[in-house]
Write a protein that holds these residues in place. Structure first.
Motif, PDB file in Angstrom:
ATOM      1  N   ASN A   6       0.823  -1.214   0.000  1.00 25.12           N
ATOM      2  CA  ASN A   6       0.000   0.000   0.000  1.00 25.12           C
ATOM      3  C   ASN A   6       0.854   1.261   0.000  1.00 25.12           C
ATOM      4  OD1 ASN A   6      -2.287  -1.602   0.067  1.00 25.12           O
ATOM      5  ND2 ASN A   6      -2.457  -1.528   2.292  1.00 25.12           N
ATOM      6  N   ALA A   7       1.966   1.240   0.735  1.00 26.91           N
ATOM      7  CA  ALA A   7       2.841   2.421   0.773  1.00 26.91           C
ATOM      8  C   ALA A   7       3.490   2.670  -0.576  1.00 26.91           C
ATOM      9  CB  ALA A   7       3.907   2.236   1.856  1.00 26.91           C
ATOM     10  N   LEU A   8       3.919   1.621  -1.245  1.00 23.82           N
ATOM     11  CA  LEU A   8       4.554   1.795  -2.565  1.00 23.82           C
ATOM     12  C   LEU A   8       3.549   2.256  -3.610  1.00 23.82           C
ATOM     13  CD1 LEU A   8       6.896  -1.329  -2.560  1.00 23.82           C
ATOM     14  CD2 LEU A   8       7.588   1.066  -2.462  1.00 23.82           C
ATOM     15  N   GLN A   9       2.272   1.938  -3.433  1.00 21.65           N
ATOM     16  CA  GLN A   9       1.258   2.436  -4.353  1.00 21.65           C
ATOM     17  C   GLN A   9       1.079   3.942  -4.224  1.00 21.65           C
ATOM     18  OE1 GLN A   9      -0.382   0.467  -6.650  1.00 21.65           O
ATOM     19  NE2 GLN A   9       0.944  -1.181  -5.962  1.00 21.65           N
ATOM     20  N   ALA A  10       1.343   4.479  -3.022  1.00 22.83           N
ATOM     21  CA  ALA A  10       1.122   5.907  -2.778  1.00 22.83           C
ATOM     22  C   ALA A  10       2.296   6.776  -3.217  1.00 22.83           C
ATOM     23  CB  ALA A  10       0.850   6.133  -1.289  1.00 22.83           C
TER      24      ALA A  10
END
Length: 785
Positions: free
Chosen positions: A651-655
């Motif tokens: 989820n963090a890498l998607q942001a």
């Protein structure tokens, strides 16, 4: 007679295909010409019966059609109203709850599809997962609660297990591990005495729900029970009992005494006596027997105590076997252990038994343990690779599984709703050529169809296609031993499982389909042939029954009425089985397409995360995944915290937006802070005055899914005076937590996020404690300087 031919013709014509229309006209014409000039033959009546049975639709009158259409319109309107309340904020995580179909869906398939195509309208603002939800609402699909066995079913299961224990005890193929020295015999004696003491103590301290024990609670215990208990206490105080002889001294006498001991224990369980009397009599027999008990005796005790609804006493026997004996478990031992923990709903205990069966925990189920330091032959090592678990210093033999063990495993997994594990257990049973009862197969297939569980269904279908000959042998056995209705239901359930695993477009999914699709098609063709054989068998049985009615001695009118009643009964029975599964087929395909699309979305999301992690590491030098959680081939085997860490990284890498220019770790940290799911927390951390102290690792932990936000209290209490005061107090606490957290060093932040992944559950006192410890450490370092 003319009315009989007309009804048969109308039932056949209702299909409206060209072949049926042609045949139907011939039937009507022949019946009109022949009714006035000749008698009806047996062949003519069989033709009418056969055409009625094989008709593919039912006669619906106009009023029933209108009522059904009106009812369907009302349900569509209710579903559309419910969907309109969902809005755009519908979370995709809620799609994980499994749906199921109900058996009361008996509408005409063509009418149902036409209504769906004309009434199914979706707004563009809806979530992309609204379509499966509306289809689920139309077909009455909802979450199925776990099924529990009734009291009578449980008693019958334990009775069958006791019968199997007797057969196993008389089987000379089982070799018992007997004491071979005086010391081992003394250890066995000590174990039996400990078991007797534990049974007596458990019966005294634990409450019982048995009706026979209510007299003891009211103080109305009989004199015989007190006498048995007194005699048992006297026996335990003496040194004469137990006095076991060595089993190898007289093998035949030992076997005879053990069988008599088992018979006496079973006879005691069958008496309608109180638990105290049962425990006293069994304990007395254990102590006074000349031969020590064996694993078969323990199996009898576990099954008997569970059958009389005293699982606490059975648990004492289980603990004695696991921790105080070294006897290898038999197949019925495993069945007793699995069923005991399933009945008591002890998840950890059942997991412990399964791990011992695999040989990965402790000494397994007391099978062979071989030290790895010894040099063995190649043949023995090949045997160990197939039958033993490789531990650090030894090989631990795994438990063998027969049909009864597989049945207990599958039913236990179904009891917990673990469809994936239940499917894998069934596939393992098929792979070794085993067979489980049809009832268990129906429960598993119905559960997979009910939940439209794509993962579990794919495991089943892949296992069936890889072991096609063995699976078809199971189907053939079901057809030979079961009725036509049961066989048809099993075959149609497997066909619907294939619908769930259906590939929507071979041009898109061709690269990943390969041989799998071709074997699916082969399995489907075989099932179609089996269904046709069942149709012929049913027609033959009904023809025989019809001839029997015709040749009876009753009047012609009564014979015809019974014949018509049997035909209508056959049609109702057929509709009851085929109706829900037929209507479910189209919905299952749509839901399987949706499951595949979501699966592809997850894979694309993971692929994007891997690419972003590689680019960020190349640009900034920071590694988001040093332990390789993202590239794990089996993420489900990770621990819960590792899975949460993996999801938070994704989820963090998607942001994070990858910049074409030079990126720094500061840019990455800033993007993570600005895109936090909890924006209120992000503002508080920015206002803390020490935002630079936050690490990338710490910020990544705030992207874990399904965690609470700091806005929960305001959502429920907004507008109320007391609620406003509570909200203000909560804001002060959350602001203080953000300030204290931001001023901690990175190591303390990581520890807190590990123990408290949900920020709302992080206690303020723990932050203060860490700050005091951190302040003391800084003061000590300053003094040393």
């Amino acid at each position: 007679m003319h009315s009989l031919w007309s009804r048969a013709a109308q039932a056949h014509i209702s299909c409206r295909c060209r072949l049926c229309l042609h045949t139907g006209h011939q039937i009507v014409r022949r019946s009109t010409n022949a009714a006035a000039r000749r008698r009806v033959s047996a062949a003519d009546l069989f033709t009418a019966c056969y055409t009625t049975i094989l008709g593919t639709a039912t006669v619906f009158d106009a009023k029933r059609k209108e009522d059904r259409k009106r009812d369907l319109d009302e349900k569509l309107e209710k579903a559309r109203t419910a969907l309109s309340n969902l809005g755009v904020q519908e979370s995709a995580d809620q799609q994980g709850d499994g749906p199921y179909y109900t058996d009361d869906t008996t509408a005409n398939h063509d009418q149902h599809n036409g209504a769906c195509s004309s009434k199914l309208n979706l707004d563009a603002s809806y979530s992309p997962h609204i379509l499966p939800q509306e289809l689920a609402a139309l077909c009455k699909i909802a979450r199925r609660p776990p099924s529990y066995s009734s009291w009578l079913q449980t008693q019958l299961e334990w009775v069958q297990i006791e019968a199997a224990i007797v057969a196993e005890e008389q089987d000379p193929a089982y070799e018992l591990r007997e004491p071979r020295s005086d010391r081992q015999l003394e250890m066995t004696t000590t174990t039996v005495i400990g078991l007797v003491n534990q049974l007596v103590w458990q019966n005294q301290v634990n409450e019982s729900m048995r009706i026979q024990d209510s007299r003891e609670i009211r103080g109305e215990s009989s004199r015989s029970v007190d006498e048995f208990l007194d005699e048992l206490r006297d026996t335990l105080r003496t040194s004469h009992y137990p006095s076991y002889h060595m089993p190898y001294a007289d093998i035949e006498d030992t076997a005879r005494n053990r069988f008599l001991l088992g018979e006496s224990i079973r006879r005691i369980f069958n008496q309608a006596a109180s638990s105290a009397e049962i425990v006293a009599k069994i304990s007395y027999n254990l102590l006074t027997s000349s031969a020590p008990p064996s694993i078969h005796t323990y199996n009898t005790l576990i099954a008997g105590f569970n059958r009389i609804q005293r699982p606490d006493l059975a648990q004492a026997v289980v603990d004695s076997y696991i921790y105080r004996t070294t006897w290898p478990a038999t197949q019925q031992t495993i069945v007793c252990l699995l069923n005991h923990y399933r009945g008591t709903n002890q998840v950890e205990g059942r997991r412990d038994i399964i791990q011992r069966m695999r040989g990965v925990k402790d000494d397994g189920l007391h099978y062979r343990i071989v030290n790895k330091k010894v040099i063995y032959t190649r043949e023995w090592l090949e045997w160990a690779a197939d039958n033993c678990a490789s531990r650090k210093h030894a090989f631990v033999e795994r438990a063998q599984r027969n049909d009864a063990v597989f049945n207990s495993l599958i039913k236990g997994y179904l009891h917990r709703g673990e469809l994936g594990n239940a499917s894998m257990a069934l596939v393992a049973c098929v792979r070794v050529g085993g067979f489980v009862p049809v009832r268990t197969l129906q429960e598993l297939f119905s559960a997979c169809l009910a939940a439209v569980d794509y993962a579990a269904t794919r495991k089943l279908v892949r296992g069936f296609t890889k072991n096609l000959l063995r699976f078809m042998a199971i189907v053939k056995r079901i057809i030979q031993e079961e009725s036509v209705a049961t066989s048809r239901q099993v075959v149609m359930s497997v066909s619907r499982l294939l619908d769930i695993c259906w590939f929507p477009d071979i041009n898109i999914f061709g690269p990943i389909a390969g041989t799998y699709v071709r074997t699916q098609q082969r399995l489907r063709s075989i099932l179609t042939r089996v269904q046709f054989e069942l149709e012929i068998r049913e027609a033959e049985d009904l023809y025989t029954a019809t001839l029997k009615e015709i040749n009876s001695t009753d009047l012609l009118i009564s014979r015809l009425e019974r014949t018509i009643a049997s035909l209508e009964s056959a049609q109702r029975s057929r509709r009851k089985i085929t109706g829900p599964l037929t209507n479910f087929a189209s919905v299952a395909r749509v839901l399987s397409i949706d499951a595949r699309c979501r699966d592809l979305e997850r894979k694309l999301k993971l692929m994007r995360a891997l690419v972003n992690a590689a680019v960020i590491k190349s640009k900034t030098g920071y590694d988001f995944d040093p332990s390789g959680l993202l590239s794990s081939e089996r993420p489900l085997n990770l621990s819960y915290r590792q899975q949460m860490r993996r999801k938070s990284i994704i989820n963090a890498l998607q942001a994070i937006q990858i910049s074409e220019s030079q990126m720094t770790q500061g840019d990455t940290k800033l993007q993570l802070l600005q895109n936090l799911p909890d924006q209120t927390l992000a503002r508080r951390l920015e206002d803390s005055g020490d935002v630079e102290n936050l690490t990338i690792f710490t910020l990544t932990t705030f992207y874990a899914p399904k965690l609470g936000t700091s806005e929960r209290l305001r959502k429920y209490n907004c507008g109320k005076p007391i609620g406003q005061l509570e909200q203000e107090f909560a804001d002060v606490v959350n602001t203080s937590k953000a300030i204290l957290f931001a001023h901690l060093i990175g190591g303390f932040q990581s520890k807190l996020r590990y123990w408290y992944p949900d920020w709302t559950r992080l206690p303020l006192g723990k932050l203060v404690e860490y700050h005091m410890r951190h302040g003391i450490c800084k003061a000590r370092r300053a003094c040393k300087v």
